[in-house]
Design a protein around this motif. Structure first.
Motif, mmCIF file in Angstrom:
data_model
loop_
_atom_site.group_PDB
_atom_site.id
_atom_site.type_symbol
_atom_site.label_atom_id
_atom_site.label_comp_id
_atom_site.label_asym_id
_atom_site.label_seq_id
_atom_site.Cartn_x
_atom_site.Cartn_y
_atom_site.Cartn_z
ATOM 1 N N ARG A 147 -11.886 -9.485 8.133
ATOM 2 C CA ARG A 147 -10.512 -9.145 8.534
ATOM 3 C C ARG A 147 -9.611 -9.008 7.311
ATOM 4 N N ARG A 148 -9.725 -9.942 6.380
ATOM 5 C CA ARG A 148 -8.905 -9.855 5.162
ATOM 6 C C ARG A 148 -9.261 -8.612 4.350
ATOM 7 N N GLU A 182 -3.116 -4.174 13.476
ATOM 8 C CA GLU A 182 -3.637 -5.540 13.360
ATOM 9 C C GLU A 182 -4.608 -5.927 14.474
ATOM 10 N N PRO A 191 -7.697 -0.775 4.850
ATOM 11 C CA PRO A 191 -7.874 -0.288 6.236
ATOM 12 C C PRO A 191 -8.688 0.996 6.332
ATOM 13 N N MET A 196 -7.726 -5.655 6.121
ATOM 14 C CA MET A 196 -6.265 -5.630 5.960
ATOM 15 C C MET A 196 -5.888 -5.043 4.597
#
Length: 136
Positions: free
Chosen positions: A82-83, A2, A89, A86
């Motif tokens: 970022r989403r 993260e 990856p 996530m």
């Protein structure tokens, strides 16, 4: 992972928005859309439209001297990226390589954005390199 994803998203969002007002805009836009198309194809056209809308907002803000908008747009893209990372990856390394093509932003980079505000009888002198001013 993260914190690593968050750091990469921060870097990517900042870089993408910063390059929107430069000659590198088309290249970074194509690279970002390529990543989305490859991993999330059904969103690629929407991402293209969102990038273009963001660029229009940025250019309008720069034209009016609104310095807050750039930071807001960077934050929006940092969140989107970022989403995306996530959920996918495996894209992180591709995004790192894309960002590496543009190198770290510098004040003297071609197309660098400079902001200044003058009031009353103030003068502003800006340059990307050496500047010699001789006032009388």
């Amino acid at each position: 992972m993260e914190p690593e994803i968050a750091a990469l998203a921060t870097s990517a969002g900042t870089t993408v928005v910063a390059l929107m007002a430069t000659d590198a805009w088309q290249r970074i836009r194509e690279g970002i859309v390529f990543l989305w198309r490859r991993e999330h194809a059904e969103r690629a056209e929407a991402v293209t439209a969102e990038l273009e809308a963001t660029r229009e907002d940025l250019l309008a803000a720069l034209a009016t001297g609104d310095q807050e908008v750039e930071g807001e747009l960077q934050a929006e893209w940092q969140g989107r990226i970022r989403r995306f990372l996530m959920a996918r990856p495996e894209v992180a390394e591709h995004l790192r390589r894309l960002l590496a093509e543009f190198g770290p932003p510098t004040a003297t980079a071609p197309g660098a954005i400079q902001h200044a505000t003058a009031s009353d009888h103030a003068r502003i002198y800006q340059a990307g390199r050496d500047r010699h001013i001789h006032e009388r």
